[in-house]
Design an enzyme around this catalytic site. Sequence first.
Site, PDB file in Angstrom:
ATOM      1  N   GLY A   4       2.249  -7.968  -0.615  1.00  0.00           N
ATOM      2  CA  GLY A   4       2.292  -6.810  -1.527  1.00  0.00           C
ATOM      3  C   GLY A   4       1.545  -7.485  -2.941  1.00  0.00           C
ATOM      4  O   GLY A   4       1.395  -8.578  -2.749  1.00  0.00           O
TER       5      GLY A   4
ATOM      6  N   TYR B   6       5.220  -7.428  15.818  1.00  0.00           N
ATOM      7  CA  TYR B   6       5.333  -6.253  15.028  1.00  0.00           C
ATOM      8  C   TYR B   6       6.065  -5.199  15.906  1.00  0.00           C
ATOM      9  O   TYR B   6       6.862  -4.553  15.371  1.00  0.00           O
ATOM     10  CB  TYR B   6       4.089  -6.135  14.632  1.00  0.00           C
ATOM     11  CG  TYR B   6       3.855  -4.779  13.842  1.00  0.00           C
ATOM     12  CD1 TYR B   6       4.449  -4.804  12.381  1.00  0.00           C
ATOM     13  CD2 TYR B   6       3.482  -3.607  14.168  1.00  0.00           C
ATOM     14  CE1 TYR B   6       4.235  -3.772  11.524  1.00  0.00           C
ATOM     15  CE2 TYR B   6       3.207  -2.470  13.147  1.00  0.00           C
ATOM     16  CZ  TYR B   6       3.592  -2.770  12.107  1.00  0.00           C
ATOM     17  OH  TYR B   6       3.234  -1.588  11.352  1.00  0.00           O
TER      18      TYR B   6
ATOM     19  N   PHE C  39       0.967  -1.192  -0.004  1.00  0.00           N
ATOM     20  CA  PHE C  39       0.054   0.061   0.157  1.00  0.00           C
ATOM     21  C   PHE C  39       0.981   1.284  -0.091  1.00  0.00           C
ATOM     22  O   PHE C  39       0.750   1.937  -0.893  1.00  0.00           O
ATOM     23  CB  PHE C  39      -0.933   0.106   1.073  1.00  0.00           C
ATOM     24  CG  PHE C  39      -1.705   1.222   1.668  1.00  0.00           C
ATOM     25  CD1 PHE C  39      -2.393   1.922   0.623  1.00  0.00           C
ATOM     26  CD2 PHE C  39      -1.585   1.525   3.090  1.00  0.00           C
ATOM     27  CE1 PHE C  39      -2.682   3.113   1.008  1.00  0.00           C
ATOM     28  CE2 PHE C  39      -2.238   2.711   3.181  1.00  0.00           C
ATOM     29  CZ  PHE C  39      -3.001   3.505   2.485  1.00  0.00           C
TER      30      PHE C  39
END
Length: 331
Positions: free
Chosen positions: A40, A149, A15
């Site tokens: 992606g 993350y 994005f």
Amino acid sequence: MERRKKILITGAAGFLGSHLCDRFIKEDYHVIGMDNLITGQLKNIEHLFSLENFEFYHHDVSKFIHVPGELDYILHFASPASPIDYLKIPIQTLKVGSLGIHNCLGLAKAKGARVLIASTSEVYGDPSVHPQPEEYWGNVNPVGPRGVYDEAKRFQEAITMAYHTFHGVETRIIRIFNTYGPRMRLNDGRVLPAFIGQALRGEDLTIFGDGSQTRSFCYVDDLIEGIYRLLLSDYSQPVNVGNPDEISIADFAEEIIKLTGTDQKVIYKDLPTDDPKQRQPDITKAREILNWEPKVSRSEGLKITYDYFKSLSQDELNRIDHNNFDKYIIR
Ligand code: UDP
């Protein structure tokens, strides 16, 4: 004639990566887009393939990177970035934020290039300071589901600072808050594509928890402008870039129902573990250092984004999962 500046963008088919490719092509750079295509989508950058100043490397940045010739800039944007994605591929998430940035920094040192890394408001975890200024150190659970993350991104900041102070590499750190716009994956699990997808399919909108948690949504063009300015600035400390216009998820669901003109209901589901209760960027630094602030209101940005999702094929709208994660998962 002056040589065209050369920039490597990792996560180029994602994005944000794809919007960055567009921006640097527009600024007449030579752009190398790199992506392993786990999350992606090539369709985001297909329109660039015919250009002589664009190259695509189908490569995993967690493995040794080779770029021939000179290189001026590196933007490290490769990473799964939605809670669903990094729950599905936790090891890759950790690797891209650690081995991946290590390779980028090594390449930058060898080439004398400047590196900008995509960090995140997740470094603040479930914040006890509100809004969040860059000086706040955060409230992160390293072993919770978001830990892969959050800690990868925190490590990424640490190693970037170390290359800056120890090796003198020129580095920039942007902390990105919730961002939306065309090319988000409809099924990446994030709240905006989730709600719009549900409205378009005639399903109820799923609010997690009681919907009182807040987020502050920034339109992608504003974010890209902030990244561009930070890259060209001389500031090496982290800078928040986001839109401070905060809204509760329950109110956001109402906005989406109005926007889509549907009469969908909302239903409530369990709140995911460690879901931050509130999030709003303090953008004093971005204002002062970059002379930047968001320009696109949520109503304008949402309209453009809704038009994008409406233009997707019925097939895409109904597809539950675009990604064949299993083949990439190394256990
Ligand atoms: N959320 C929701 N319904 C959904 C998806 C997300 O209520 O279908 C909530 C989620 O629990 C969180 C907020 O929306 O509180 C934003 O979630 P998102 O995954 O977009 O990103 P986050 O900011 O949590 O990383």
